[in-house]
Design a protein around this motif. Structure first.
Motif, PDB file in Angstrom:
ATOM      1  N   ASN A 392      -0.320  -5.612  -1.914  1.00 36.45           N
ATOM      2  CA  ASN A 392       0.630  -5.424  -2.945  1.00 36.45           C
ATOM      3  C   ASN A 392       1.610  -6.460  -3.168  1.00 36.45           C
ATOM      4  O   ASN A 392       2.045  -6.683  -4.263  1.00 36.45           O
ATOM      5  CB  ASN A 392       1.408  -3.937  -2.549  1.00 36.45           C
ATOM      6  CG  ASN A 392       0.522  -2.857  -3.122  1.00 36.45           C
ATOM      7  OD1 ASN A 392      -0.549  -2.976  -3.626  1.00 36.45           O
ATOM      8  ND2 ASN A 392       1.515  -1.824  -3.450  1.00 36.45           N
ATOM      9  N   PHE A 393       2.020  -7.238  -2.186  1.00 39.84           N
ATOM     10  CA  PHE A 393       2.646  -8.430  -2.207  1.00 39.84           C
ATOM     11  C   PHE A 393       2.102  -9.403  -3.275  1.00 39.84           C
ATOM     12  O   PHE A 393       3.126 -10.258  -3.892  1.00 39.84           O
ATOM     13  CB  PHE A 393       2.966  -9.179  -0.802  1.00 39.84           C
ATOM     14  CG  PHE A 393       1.700  -9.693  -0.743  1.00 39.84           C
ATOM     15  CD1 PHE A 393       1.200 -11.320  -0.847  1.00 39.84           C
ATOM     16  CD2 PHE A 393       0.566  -9.313   0.326  1.00 39.84           C
ATOM     17  CE1 PHE A 393       0.061 -11.631  -0.576  1.00 39.84           C
ATOM     18  CE2 PHE A 393      -0.904  -9.905   0.278  1.00 39.84           C
ATOM     19  CZ  PHE A 393      -1.054 -11.264  -0.024  1.00 39.84           C
ATOM     20  N   GLY A 415     -10.547  -9.774  -3.920  1.00 35.05           N
ATOM     21  CA  GLY A 415      -9.435  -8.956  -3.113  1.00 35.05           C
ATOM     22  C   GLY A 415      -9.909  -9.022  -1.835  1.00 35.05           C
ATOM     23  O   GLY A 415      -9.502  -7.955  -1.102  1.00 35.05           O
ATOM     24  N   MET A 417      -8.774  -9.408   2.000  1.00 36.08           N
ATOM     25  CA  MET A 417      -7.481  -9.763   2.687  1.00 36.08           C
ATOM     26  C   MET A 417      -8.014 -10.865   3.558  1.00 36.08           C
ATOM     27  O   MET A 417      -9.197 -11.185   3.894  1.00 36.08           O
ATOM     28  CB  MET A 417      -7.227  -8.560   3.552  1.00 36.08           C
ATOM     29  CG  MET A 417      -6.513  -7.549   2.750  1.00 36.08           C
ATOM     30  SD  MET A 417      -6.405  -6.054   3.792  1.00 36.08           S
ATOM     31  CE  MET A 417      -5.004  -6.540   5.020  1.00 36.08           C
ATOM     32  N   ASP A 442       1.900  -8.762   5.779  1.00 31.69           N
ATOM     33  CA  ASP A 442       1.551  -8.826   7.204  1.00 31.69           C
ATOM     34  C   ASP A 442       0.109  -8.342   7.795  1.00 31.69           C
ATOM     35  O   ASP A 442      -0.155  -8.998   8.617  1.00 31.69           O
ATOM     36  CB  ASP A 442       2.391  -7.831   7.810  1.00 31.69           C
ATOM     37  CG  ASP A 442       2.827  -6.714   7.271  1.00 31.69           C
ATOM     38  OD1 ASP A 442       2.080  -6.453   6.241  1.00 31.69           O
ATOM     39  OD2 ASP A 442       3.648  -5.807   7.492  1.00 31.69           O
ATOM     40  N   GLY A 443      -0.373  -7.470   6.847  1.00 33.48           N
ATOM     41  CA  GLY A 443      -1.707  -7.089   7.246  1.00 33.48           C
ATOM     42  C   GLY A 443      -2.512  -8.257   7.052  1.00 33.48           C
ATOM     43  O   GLY A 443      -3.647  -8.584   7.681  1.00 33.48           O
ATOM     44  N   ASP A 444      -2.380  -8.807   5.682  1.00 37.73           N
ATOM     45  CA  ASP A 444      -3.452  -9.972   5.341  1.00 37.73           C
ATOM     46  C   ASP A 444      -3.359 -10.983   6.155  1.00 37.73           C
ATOM     47  O   ASP A 444      -4.495 -11.474   6.547  1.00 37.73           O
ATOM     48  CB  ASP A 444      -2.725 -10.271   3.856  1.00 37.73           C
ATOM     49  CG  ASP A 444      -3.317 -11.490   3.461  1.00 37.73           C
ATOM     50  OD1 ASP A 444      -4.609 -11.445   3.056  1.00 37.73           O
ATOM     51  OD2 ASP A 444      -2.651 -12.338   2.576  1.00 37.73           O
ATOM     52  N   ASN A 469       6.224  -5.825   5.549  1.00 36.51           N
ATOM     53  CA  ASN A 469       6.808  -4.768   5.131  1.00 36.51           C
ATOM     54  C   ASN A 469       6.237  -3.424   6.219  1.00 36.51           C
ATOM     55  O   ASN A 469       6.622  -2.219   5.925  1.00 36.51           O
ATOM     56  CB  ASN A 469       6.258  -4.187   3.832  1.00 36.51           C
ATOM     57  CG  ASN A 469       4.909  -4.015   3.691  1.00 36.51           C
ATOM     58  OD1 ASN A 469       3.912  -4.379   4.230  1.00 36.51           O
ATOM     59  ND2 ASN A 469       4.525  -3.840   2.286  1.00 36.51           N
ATOM     60  N   LEU A 471       3.695  -2.371   6.955  1.00 30.11           N
ATOM     61  CA  LEU A 471       2.563  -1.586   6.126  1.00 30.11           C
ATOM     62  C   LEU A 471       1.183  -2.242   5.582  1.00 30.11           C
ATOM     63  O   LEU A 471       1.429  -3.197   5.289  1.00 30.11           O
ATOM     64  CB  LEU A 471       3.120  -0.770   4.908  1.00 30.11           C
ATOM     65  CG  LEU A 471       4.384  -0.099   5.090  1.00 30.11           C
ATOM     66  CD1 LEU A 471       4.691   0.231   3.407  1.00 30.11           C
ATOM     67  CD2 LEU A 471       4.351   1.380   5.803  1.00 30.11           C
ATOM     68  N   GLY A 473       0.304  -1.971   2.800  1.00 29.20           N
ATOM     69  CA  GLY A 473       1.185  -1.261   1.578  1.00 29.20           C
ATOM     70  C   GLY A 473       0.432  -0.898   0.561  1.00 29.20           C
ATOM     71  O   GLY A 473       0.392   0.273  -0.355  1.00 29.20           O
ATOM     72  N   THR A 474      -0.808  -1.697   0.067  1.00 25.09           N
ATOM     73  CA  THR A 474      -1.498  -1.285  -0.899  1.00 25.09           C
ATOM     74  C   THR A 474      -2.076   0.261  -0.811  1.00 25.09           C
ATOM     75  O   THR A 474      -2.187   1.098  -1.671  1.00 25.09           O
ATOM     76  CB  THR A 474      -2.732  -2.003  -1.351  1.00 25.09           C
ATOM     77  OG1 THR A 474      -2.295  -3.549  -1.478  1.00 25.09           O
ATOM     78  CG2 THR A 474      -3.553  -1.907  -2.336  1.00 25.09           C
TER      79      THR A 474
HETATM   80  C1  LIG Z   1     -10.980  -7.359   4.154  1.00 21.48           C
HETATM   81  C2  LIG Z   1     -10.430  -6.239   3.525  1.00 21.48           C
HETATM   82  N1  LIG Z   1     -10.096  -5.274   4.286  1.00 21.48           N
HETATM   83  C3  LIG Z   1      -9.672  -4.421   3.801  1.00 21.48           C
HETATM   84  C4  LIG Z   1      -8.924  -4.273   2.304  1.00 21.48           C
HETATM   85  C5  LIG Z   1      -8.513  -3.114   1.677  1.00 21.48           C
HETATM   86  N2  LIG Z   1      -6.958  -3.443   1.297  1.00 21.48           N
HETATM   87  C6  LIG Z   1      -6.386  -3.732   0.169  1.00 21.48           C
HETATM   88  S1  LIG Z   1      -5.068  -4.065   0.294  1.00 21.48           S
HETATM   89  C7  LIG Z   1      -5.040  -3.669   1.969  1.00 21.48           C
HETATM   90  C8  LIG Z   1      -3.498  -3.707   2.575  1.00 21.48           C
HETATM   91  C9  LIG Z   1      -2.709  -4.931   2.477  1.00 21.48           C
HETATM   92  O1  LIG Z   1      -1.559  -5.047   3.298  1.00 21.48           O
HETATM   93  P1  LIG Z   1      -0.726  -6.285   3.624  1.00 21.48           P
HETATM   94  O2  LIG Z   1      -1.495  -7.387   3.709  1.00 21.48           O
HETATM   95  O3  LIG Z   1       0.129  -5.868   4.581  1.00 21.48           O
HETATM   96  O4  LIG Z   1      -0.113  -6.311   1.914  1.00 21.48           O
HETATM   97  P2  LIG Z   1       0.892  -5.283   1.445  1.00 21.48           P
HETATM   98  O5  LIG Z   1       0.052  -4.181   0.539  1.00 21.48           O
HETATM   99  O6  LIG Z   1       1.531  -4.495   2.369  1.00 21.48           O
HETATM  100  O7  LIG Z   1       1.846  -6.020   0.445  1.00 21.48           O
HETATM  101  C10 LIG Z   1      -6.043  -3.307   2.472  1.00 21.48           C
HETATM  102  C11 LIG Z   1      -6.274  -2.741   3.961  1.00 21.48           C
HETATM  103  C12 LIG Z   1      -9.595  -5.285   1.612  1.00 21.48           C
HETATM  104  N3  LIG Z   1      -8.921  -5.452   0.304  1.00 21.48           N
HETATM  105  N4  LIG Z   1     -10.040  -6.598   2.332  1.00 21.48           N
END
Ligand SMILES: Cc1ncc(C[n+]2csc(CCOP(=O)(O)OP(=O)(O)O)c2C)c(N)n1
Ligand SMILES: [Mg+2]
Length: 563
Positions: A392-393, A415, A417, A442-444, A469, A471, A473-474
């Motif tokens: 979502n960031f 898309g 990550m 943070d996940g990314d 965040n 999370l 988040g998305t």
């Molecule tokens: C390789 C991969 N795994 C899983 C997903 C599914 N996915 C899309 S957005 C997301 C969360 C992203 O989290 P973060 O990077 O922390 O960003 P935020 O949404 O919190 O801003 C996930 C798990 C994806 N797009 N790509």
């Protein structure tokens, strides 16, 4: 060491072919399966970057190819390496990027016994690539490599996977090199261009949408000149914002996720849509709602380098099989009508874009990511490169950052990550003197964050901005919409990201207030090292338009949800 009898090992022949075809950079994670190719790289002019994970190596190569239009080159080992690399191969497929992934393979004498790490690469990569093959005969290396370059680049570009049996790379033979390849430009016909001219002359509210691959700086400049002469508004598709200068008076904005409602209305109200280079895939097409399928409901002129994409989803009024580079060069020959029926529309569209992206939206928490993006757009050099992965960031980046030139904003349309950091690795390697900033979630970030070590190893001063965040988040957003209050697998306990940057040998700083960001960025830049700027983002700031609690409450009060 090369022998002087004219014979070369398979590895030497292979690397010589890469040099013939103009390769300057390659990425790898080594494996004992392709030592003979690595050995040939020892004395080669090709600059090799050794990475920590094959996904990062492949994505770095892919990002480089996204900008140069020449195949990205990556080497990995058998099953474990190739399966790790597959994330990058899939990106190259969806993003239409030329990529050649070389994979070490078991020796020919033990094939099909499921030998150590053996994989059937043709079967595994068959549906993800334009071509997946294995070289059985050292003598055929020049032929296969020449075909791989042509296949990866011609038409709609994409990935090629080539497996290299270990013993095949060690055989020594005499064989001549191939000659250098050039991607085939597909030019529009004269009839195509005169039909387009007539359609433009008859139009009342036309719009241009640019996207896809096979662009160049010159093609973007030609499109800008065409837009000026015809006063046409130009939008860009999801994650292709770098194709048009955001401050050009004809720029109408980003037609990606959550576009400006005025731009959406403009696209839906257009009587002629000139779609250049893009497939108009799920994200770009607003989940296939922007146009009817198969009849778009407006006059669609679809320009695409891959003939199979024309008429695949949308039935165009005029289909032009041409690469964006060749098509945009041909636009110079078109004449605008004496009276432009849509006079003033490009100015109006640009004013709408500027208003939509002008000021950051208020957000809960100490750091407003929108304000951070506005600081970057006001202070980064015009040729800076911003990369991003997925989450979502990215919404704040797409809304408030403004790319000023070709290659200035690079993300994955698939898309994926984890893409942003390796993309920054690839692009900082390609352009050592340009400022490269990766904006990550943070996940990314932690999906490929181990390769921060690679940036330190090669002294690449990439600045990573992490939106922390706590999370995924998305997914939390979707979870709260569909299953409000039932939180599963979307919370993250993060490391100290600033400390992470420091222990890897780079720079690290944490920012808790928007006002502290400019000084943190200046310090990161001044360090000259790979840097991490961690932004503490309130989990409530879940989307640009709504807080986490508001999304949950709306669903609980009957606005959505499955329960
Ligand atoms: C390789 C991969 N795994 C899983 C997903 C599914 N996915 C899309 S957005 C997301 C969360 C992203 O989290 P973060 O990077 O922390 O960003 P935020 O949404 O919190 O801003 C996930 C798990 C994806 N797009 N790509
Ligand atoms: Mg997050």
């Amino acid at each position: 060491m090369r022998s002087n009898d004219g014979a070369r090992t398979g590895g030497e022949i292979l690397i010589d072919q890469l040099e013939v075809h103009g390769v300057r950079h390659a990425f790898c994670v080594p494996g004992e399966s392709y030592l003979a190719a690595l050995d040939a790289l020892h004395d080669s002019k090709i600059k090799l970057t050794v990475c920590r994970h094959e996904s990062a190596a492949t994505m770095a190569a892919e990002a480089m190819a996204k900008v140069t239009g020449r195949p990205g080159i990556c080497f990995v080992t058998r099953g474990p390496g190739a399966t790790n690399a597959s994330a990058g191969v899939h990106i190259a497929k969806q993003d239409s990027t030329p990529l050649i992934l070389f994979v070490g393979q078991v020796g020919r004498d033990m094939r099909e016994r499921e030998a150590f790490q053996e994989l059937d690469f043709r079967a595994v990569f068959g549906s993800m690539t334009k071509w997946a093959t294995e070289i059985d005969d050292t003598e055929r290396i020049p032929e296969v490599i020449s075909r791989a370059f042509h296949t990866a680049c011609n038409g709609r570009p994409g990935p090629v996977v080539i497996a290299l049996p270990e013993d095949m790379l060690r055989d020594r033979i005499v064989v001549p090199d191939a000659t250098a390849f050039e991607p085939v430009e597909t030019w529009p016909g004269l009839t195509d261009m005169s039909r387009l001219q007539k359609m433009l002359w008859a139009a009342k509210k036309p719009i241009v949408i640019a996207g896809g691959s096979r662009w160049s700086e010159a093609a973007c400049a030609a499109l800008a000149r065409f837009a000026e002469r015809f006063q046409l508004p130009v939008a860009t598709t999801f994650r292709r914002g770098h194709l048009f200068d955001a401050l050009h008076p004809c720029y109408a904005g980003d037609f990606g996720i959550g576009p400006n409602p005025k731009l959406l209305a403009r696209v839906k109200g257009a009587d002629l849509v000139l779609l250049i280079g893009d497939r108009m895939s799920e994200m770009a097409s607003q989940s296939y709602t922007a146009f009817g399928i198969p009849e778009p409901g407006t006059k669609l002129v679809h320009v695409h380098p891959g003939p199979d994409e024309l008429g695949r989803v949308y039935h165009p009024a005029l289909a032009i099989n041409a690469s964006p580079t060749a098509f945009c060069a041909s636009l110079e020959g078109l004449q605008p009508p004496n009276e432009i029926a849509w006079r003033g529309e490009s100015d109006a569209a640009h004013a709408e874009f500027i208003a939509w992206t002008g000021k950051a939206t208020p957000q809960p928490g100490g750091v407003n990511l929108g304000e951070v993006m506005i600081h970057l757009r006001d202070n980064l050099p015009k040729d800076a490169i911003v990369t991003l992965g997925a989450g979502n960031f990215a919404g704040w980046v797409h809304r408030f950052y403004r790319s000023r030139q070709y290659g200035g904003l690079i993300g994955s349309t698939s898309g994926s990550m984890g893409y942003g950091f390796p993309a920054a690795l690839g692009l900082q390697t390609l352009y050592p003197d340009r400022t490269v900033v990766c904006v990550a979630g943070d996940g990314d970030f932690l999906m490929t964050g181990q390769d921060f070590a690679t940036a330190v190893q090669y002294g690449l001063p990439i600045i990573v901005i992490i939106s922390d965040n706590g999370l995924y988040g998305t997914i939390r957003m979707h979870q709260e919409r569909d299953f409000p209050g039932r939180v599963v697998a979307t919370e993250l306990k993060n490391p100290d990201f600033a400390g992470y940057g420091q222990v890897f040998g780079g720079f690290g700083v944490s920012v808790e207030k928007t006002a502290d960001f400019p000084a943190a960025f200046a310090a990161a830049k001044a360090s000259g090292k790979p840097a991490i700027i961690r932004l503490k983002i309130d989990p409530e700031a879940l989307t640009l338009g709504a807080t986490l609690s508001a999304i949950r409450e709306k669903s609980l009060s009957g606005g959505g949800g499955h329960r």
